[in-house]
Scaffold this motif. Structure first.
Motif, PDB file in Angstrom:
ATOM      1  N   GLY A   1       0.801  -1.239   0.000  1.00  0.00           N
ATOM      2  CA  GLY A   1       0.000   0.000   0.000  1.00  0.00           C
ATOM      3  C   GLY A   1       0.826   1.277   0.000  1.00  0.00           C
ATOM      4  O   GLY A   1       1.691   1.459   0.845  1.00  0.00           O
ATOM      5  N   ARG A   2       0.579   2.124  -0.956  1.00  0.00           N
ATOM      6  CA  ARG A   2       1.225   3.441  -0.997  1.00  0.00           C
ATOM      7  C   ARG A   2       0.152   4.539  -1.113  1.00  0.00           C
ATOM      8  O   ARG A   2       0.169   5.500  -0.366  1.00  0.00           O
ATOM      9  CB  ARG A   2       2.155   3.551  -2.218  1.00  0.00           C
ATOM     10  N   VAL A   3      -0.766   4.336  -2.058  1.00  0.00           N
ATOM     11  CA  VAL A   3      -1.725   5.403  -2.366  1.00  0.00           C
ATOM     12  C   VAL A   3      -3.018   5.191  -1.577  1.00  0.00           C
ATOM     13  O   VAL A   3      -3.623   4.112  -1.646  1.00  0.00           O
ATOM     14  CB  VAL A   3      -2.052   5.398  -3.883  1.00  0.00           C
ATOM     15  N   ALA A   4      -3.407   6.211  -0.817  1.00  0.00           N
ATOM     16  CA  ALA A   4      -4.649   6.111  -0.050  1.00  0.00           C
ATOM     17  C   ALA A   4      -5.849   6.127  -0.995  1.00  0.00           C
ATOM     18  O   ALA A   4      -5.854   6.875  -1.982  1.00  0.00           O
ATOM     19  CB  ALA A   4      -4.747   7.261   0.933  1.00  0.00           C
ATOM     20  N   LEU A   5      -6.837   5.277  -0.699  1.00  0.00           N
ATOM     21  CA  LEU A   5      -7.995   5.134  -1.583  1.00  0.00           C
ATOM     22  C   LEU A   5      -8.941   6.329  -1.439  1.00  0.00           C
ATOM     23  O   LEU A   5      -9.338   6.948  -2.423  1.00  0.00           O
ATOM     24  CB  LEU A   5      -8.715   3.833  -1.229  1.00  0.00           C
ATOM     25  N   CYS A   6      -9.313   6.621  -0.198  1.00  0.00           N
ATOM     26  CA  CYS A   6     -10.168   7.790   0.052  1.00  0.00           C
ATOM     27  C   CYS A   6      -9.802   8.310   1.449  1.00  0.00           C
ATOM     28  O   CYS A   6     -10.438   7.930   2.435  1.00  0.00           O
ATOM     29  CB  CYS A   6     -11.641   7.436  -0.046  1.00  0.00           C
ATOM     30  N   PRO A   7      -8.746   9.120   1.521  1.00  0.00           N
ATOM     31  CA  PRO A   7      -8.150   9.494   2.815  1.00  0.00           C
ATOM     32  C   PRO A   7      -9.103  10.181   3.781  1.00  0.00           C
ATOM     33  O   PRO A   7      -8.945  10.065   4.991  1.00  0.00           O
ATOM     34  CB  PRO A   7      -7.003  10.430   2.417  1.00  0.00           C
ATOM     35  N   HIS A   8     -10.110  10.870   3.260  1.00  0.00           N
ATOM     36  CA  HIS A   8     -11.020  11.562   4.180  1.00  0.00           C
ATOM     37  C   HIS A   8     -12.000  10.602   4.847  1.00  0.00           C
ATOM     38  O   HIS A   8     -12.439  10.829   5.956  1.00  0.00           O
ATOM     39  CB  HIS A   8     -11.800  12.655   3.438  1.00  0.00           C
ATOM     40  N   THR A   9     -12.350   9.536   4.117  1.00  0.00           N
ATOM     41  CA  THR A   9     -13.291   8.568   4.671  1.00  0.00           C
ATOM     42  C   THR A   9     -12.578   7.584   5.593  1.00  0.00           C
ATOM     43  O   THR A   9     -13.029   7.328   6.707  1.00  0.00           O
ATOM     44  CB  THR A   9     -14.006   7.801   3.538  1.00  0.00           C
ATOM     45  N   ASN A  10     -11.487   7.016   5.093  1.00  0.00           N
ATOM     46  CA  ASN A  10     -10.714   6.078   5.903  1.00  0.00           C
ATOM     47  C   ASN A  10      -9.254   6.118   5.452  1.00  0.00           C
ATOM     48  O   ASN A  10      -8.907   5.550   4.423  1.00  0.00           O
ATOM     49  CB  ASN A  10     -11.299   4.665   5.762  1.00  0.00           C
ATOM     50  N   PRO A  11      -8.401   6.790   6.213  1.00  0.00           N
ATOM     51  CA  PRO A  11      -7.013   6.974   5.777  1.00  0.00           C
ATOM     52  C   PRO A  11      -6.216   5.673   5.696  1.00  0.00           C
ATOM     53  O   PRO A  11      -5.154   5.642   5.076  1.00  0.00           O
ATOM     54  CB  PRO A  11      -6.424   7.911   6.849  1.00  0.00           C
ATOM     55  N   LYS A  12      -6.729   4.605   6.325  1.00  0.00           N
ATOM     56  CA  LYS A  12      -5.969   3.345   6.334  1.00  0.00           C
ATOM     57  C   LYS A  12      -6.153   2.544   5.050  1.00  0.00           C
ATOM     58  O   LYS A  12      -5.394   1.633   4.766  1.00  0.00           O
ATOM     59  CB  LYS A  12      -6.408   2.497   7.524  1.00  0.00           C
ATOM     60  N   LYS A  13      -7.212   2.817   4.308  1.00  0.00           N
ATOM     61  CA  LYS A  13      -7.487   2.017   3.097  1.00  0.00           C
ATOM     62  C   LYS A  13      -6.589   2.492   1.956  1.00  0.00           C
ATOM     63  O   LYS A  13      -6.545   3.686   1.649  1.00  0.00           O
ATOM     64  CB  LYS A  13      -8.947   2.189   2.681  1.00  0.00           C
ATOM     65  N   THR A  14      -5.913   1.508   1.321  1.00  0.00           N
ATOM     66  CA  THR A  14      -5.062   1.876   0.188  1.00  0.00           C
ATOM     67  C   THR A  14      -5.574   1.194  -1.078  1.00  0.00           C
ATOM     68  O   THR A  14      -6.272   0.170  -1.006  1.00  0.00           O
ATOM     69  CB  THR A  14      -3.611   1.433   0.426  1.00  0.00           C
ATOM     70  N   ALA A  15      -5.183   1.770  -2.221  1.00  0.00           N
ATOM     71  CA  ALA A  15      -5.602   1.197  -3.506  1.00  0.00           C
ATOM     72  C   ALA A  15      -5.049  -0.212  -3.659  1.00  0.00           C
ATOM     73  O   ALA A  15      -5.751  -1.132  -4.095  1.00  0.00           O
ATOM     74  CB  ALA A  15      -5.120   2.105  -4.635  1.00  0.00           C
ATOM     75  N   ALA A  16      -3.783  -0.400  -3.250  1.00  0.00           N
ATOM     76  CA  ALA A  16      -3.158  -1.726  -3.383  1.00  0.00           C
ATOM     77  C   ALA A  16      -3.888  -2.742  -2.508  1.00  0.00           C
ATOM     78  O   ALA A  16      -4.118  -3.887  -2.931  1.00  0.00           O
ATOM     79  CB  ALA A  16      -1.703  -1.641  -2.982  1.00  0.00           C
ATOM     80  N   GLY A  17      -4.272  -2.316  -1.296  1.00  0.00           N
ATOM     81  CA  GLY A  17      -5.002  -3.204  -0.394  1.00  0.00           C
ATOM     82  C   GLY A  17      -6.313  -3.625  -1.013  1.00  0.00           C
ATOM     83  O   GLY A  17      -6.708  -4.800  -0.971  1.00  0.00           O
ATOM     84  N   SER A  18      -6.965  -2.660  -1.620  1.00  0.00           N
ATOM     85  CA  SER A  18      -8.255  -2.925  -2.231  1.00  0.00           C
ATOM     86  C   SER A  18      -8.133  -3.932  -3.384  1.00  0.00           C
ATOM     87  O   SER A  18      -8.916  -4.890  -3.473  1.00  0.00           O
ATOM     88  CB  SER A  18      -8.811  -1.588  -2.736  1.00  0.00           C
ATOM     89  N   ILE A  19      -7.122  -3.728  -4.226  1.00  0.00           N
ATOM     90  CA  ILE A  19      -6.936  -4.645  -5.363  1.00  0.00           C
ATOM     91  C   ILE A  19      -6.500  -6.025  -4.866  1.00  0.00           C
ATOM     92  O   ILE A  19      -6.994  -7.054  -5.330  1.00  0.00           O
ATOM     93  CB  ILE A  19      -5.902  -4.053  -6.348  1.00  0.00           C
ATOM     94  N   GLY A  20      -5.598  -6.033  -3.875  1.00  0.00           N
ATOM     95  CA  GLY A  20      -5.156  -7.305  -3.293  1.00  0.00           C
ATOM     96  C   GLY A  20      -6.337  -8.081  -2.737  1.00  0.00           C
ATOM     97  O   GLY A  20      -6.489  -9.289  -2.970  1.00  0.00           O
TER      98      GLY A  20
END
Lengths: 333, 257
Positions: free
Chosen positions: A209-228
């Motif tokens: 994870g490098r890029v935050a998916l939606c930092p205002h909603t949940n800063p812990k979620k990343t694009a890589a995490g989501s795809i993984g």
């Protein structure tokens, strides 16, 4: 399987291979976790604070897993009752967080709605189950009138309608899956894939994870995490699904692929839906009932939308409980 | 149009045992149902077993905030004082109970919170902070308190001097304080008896007093305690066997049920 056997008889609990695998897998995972935590701690890969947190989370799973899997193995009646209780507890957390609990008449209507949804499910009365959503909404809008207090009417009733939609109607679909002959592997697959989706996304996010998916909603979620999470959960659903749906049209690879993607995407959306609700309310967790996790809604947020989506996907292509008699207990009415 | 207004429960995010003790605890549907059941049972029991009579019912305020104060000589007192109140106020009535008696054991604490709707007062550490929190809730919510300014149960049936802590909470506020005299509670449940005897109980409700012009200082607090003590004493029926109460006001701050 006769209706009584489905509802109350645990003798068939381990007839399906997926039920056996999931149960054995959960037992192994719970037994192996302490060794894994010790290994990670001894090799210095996790900090002391992180280790403590993992122990607390493991202990909570040790209690939660039997509470979740037990009713499913015992019979459909216990599963439906369990879902009804979880729906009420989820509504409790939601209403205390939003302040809706102060509106006693609206809350009572929603509790009544959830109770009736549970009964309609137990009765395998799909038409009542569906009718209860518009009826409860009308009821919420009506009982809110009696206070003769138009200020805040829209907010109060909208919060009530959202509460019933999420926990009465949405989560109610999980209970309704228990009306299928093949409900044990089906529900276990939904629960395991929803929870593994969270874990896969967390692990993938931590690793890549490098890029935050939606930092205002949940800063812990990343694009890589989501795809993984998407890739691994889809693979898990495709593997389990071919056995769960064996002999039906859903066993085709394209259906399993679609279902896997749907479960993962909707699960992650569910996570974000409840993150948004929490951010809007300015709270971190919904409760402190599950040590290390927060409230029920912090742990099972993704299941709320998944339950409805999986139900309708399966119901559209093969039907849920179509081989079971409808209105088991109310044919005299 | 009002702004969106989300206000989580006052005891939100607290574990159950902490929530029971919290002065910000709020009732949900479940505890409201339990309060309703419990107080319906208590009211029926008092009417049948103790032939409860209320004199001066017209002096009870219709709406919160208000405070009921009375003499304290038995465990029945808070029940007797709360039972005649309008059942529509059930969730807004808070008996103030001794923290060290009602909120140290988890089971008793659950009973005090879920059934009685009691709020704790910690006699040994009751500082201005806790009294201020109680005062804010009384006025802002608003709600009703039931409290016993003697600070403890009288073991002889004689009234003890009222403590000044009550004055700290009420000086300078416009909240009506209703003095009440509980007659027969001591005879019905003496400290040495386990179960209540079948004795008649009467509640005498006096005219509400207000202390909005009393300064929020020690002299003012003591004045309030003394005024209320005199008002409660005046409700005692003539010829009552109980001896005259002491007229000195203790400067201790404790309030207890």
């Amino acid at each position: 399987m006769s209706t009584n056997e489905r509802l109350f008889n645990p003798a068939h609990a381990f007839e399906h291979p997926v039920t056996c695998w999931v149960t054995i897998g959960l037992v192994i995972a719970l037994a192996a976790s302490p060794l894994m935590i010790r290994f990670l701690a001894s090799t210095g890969r996790i900090s002391d604070a992180h280790r403590q947190e993992l122990w607390i989370r493991w202990r909570s799973w040790l209690i939660m897993t039997p509470l979740l899997v037990g009713p499913i193995l015992l019979g459909a009646a216990w599963t439906i009752l369990g879902v009804g209780i979880v729906s009420l507890l989820c509504y409790r957390e939601y209403s205390r967080a939003t302040g809706l609990f102060r509106e006693k008449a609206i809350s009572l209507t929603i509790v009544l709605g959830i109770t009736l949804v549970t009964f309609a499910t137990f009765d395998n009365w799909y038409r009542l189950f569906m009718a209860l959503t518009p009826l409860t909404i009308v009821m919420i809008l009506t009982v809110a009138l009696f206070a003769d207090r138009p200020q805040g009417y829209i907010q109060r009733t909208a919060l009530g309608v959202l509460g019933f939609a999420l926990f009465g109607h949405g989560l109610g679909h999980l209970g309704h899956l228990a009306n299928d002959d093949n409900y044990r592997p089906l529900i276990l697959m939904v629960l395991v894939s929803a929870e593994m989706n969270d874990i896969f996304a967390y692990l993938a996010g931590r690793t890549f994870g490098r890029v935050a998916l939606c930092p205002h909603t949940n800063p812990k979620k990343t694009a890589a995490g989501s795809i993984g999470g998407l890739i691994l959960t889809t693979a898990l659903v495709m593997f389990l699904g071919q056995y769960v749906f064996e002999g039906t049209v859903l066993a085709h690879w394209y259906h399993l692929l679609t279902l896997g993607i749907v479960i993962s995407v909707v699960g992650q959306l569910g996570d974000l839906i409840f993150s948004s609700i929490k951010r809007d309310l300015g709270i971190k967790d919904f409760d402190v009932t599950i040590p290390g996790h927060g409230g029920l809604l912090d742990r099972f947020d993704s299941i709320v939308p998944i339950a409805a989506v999986v139900f309708h996907y399966v119901n559209y292509f093969v039907g849920v409980g179509s081989e079971q008699p409808v209105r088991i207990w109310t044919t005299f009415v | 149009m009002d702004d969106w207004n989300y206000k989580p429960a006052g005891d939100f995010g607290l574990p159950h045992e902490e929530a029971f003790k919290s002065l910000k605890r709020e009732s949900g549907l479940f505890s409201t149902a339990l309060h309703w059941l419990w107080w319906s049972f208590v009211r029926t029991y008092l009417l049948i077993w103790h032939r409860l009579k209320v004199e001066g019912r017209e002096n009870l305020p219709k709406n919160p905030p208000f405070v009921l104060v009375a003499n304290h000589s038995s465990h029945l007192d808070a029940l007797v004082l709360a039972a005649p109140l309008d059942s529509r106020l059930r969730d807004q009535i808070f008996p103030i109970a001794a923290g060290d008696v009602f909120f140290t054991n988890p089971a008793i604490s659950a009973f005090a919170a879920l059934m009685l709707n009691a709020l704790p007062m910690w006699r040994k550490q009751c500082g201005p902070h806790a009294l201020e929190a109680l005062k804010r809730r009384l006025i802002d919510e608003p709600c009703c308190y039931i409290l016993f300014p003697e600070g403890q149960r009288s073991r002889t049936g004689e009234m003890l001097p009222f403590k000044a802590g009550l004055g700290m909470m009420l000086a300078g506020t416009d909240v009506p304080i209703v003095p009440c005299y509980l007659d027969g509670c001591f005879e019905a449940l003496r400290p040495e008896t386990k179960w209540p005897l079948r004795r008649p109980i009467t509640v005498r409700v006096g005219k509400p007093l207000r202390f909005d012009s009393v300064p929020n200082k020690r002299a003012g607090w003591e004045q309030i305690a003394l005024d209320l003590q005199t008002a409660v004493k005046a409700l005692r029926p003539a010829g009552n066997a109980q001896s005259a109460i002491a007229t000195t006001v203790s400067d201790a701050r404790g309030i207890d049920s």
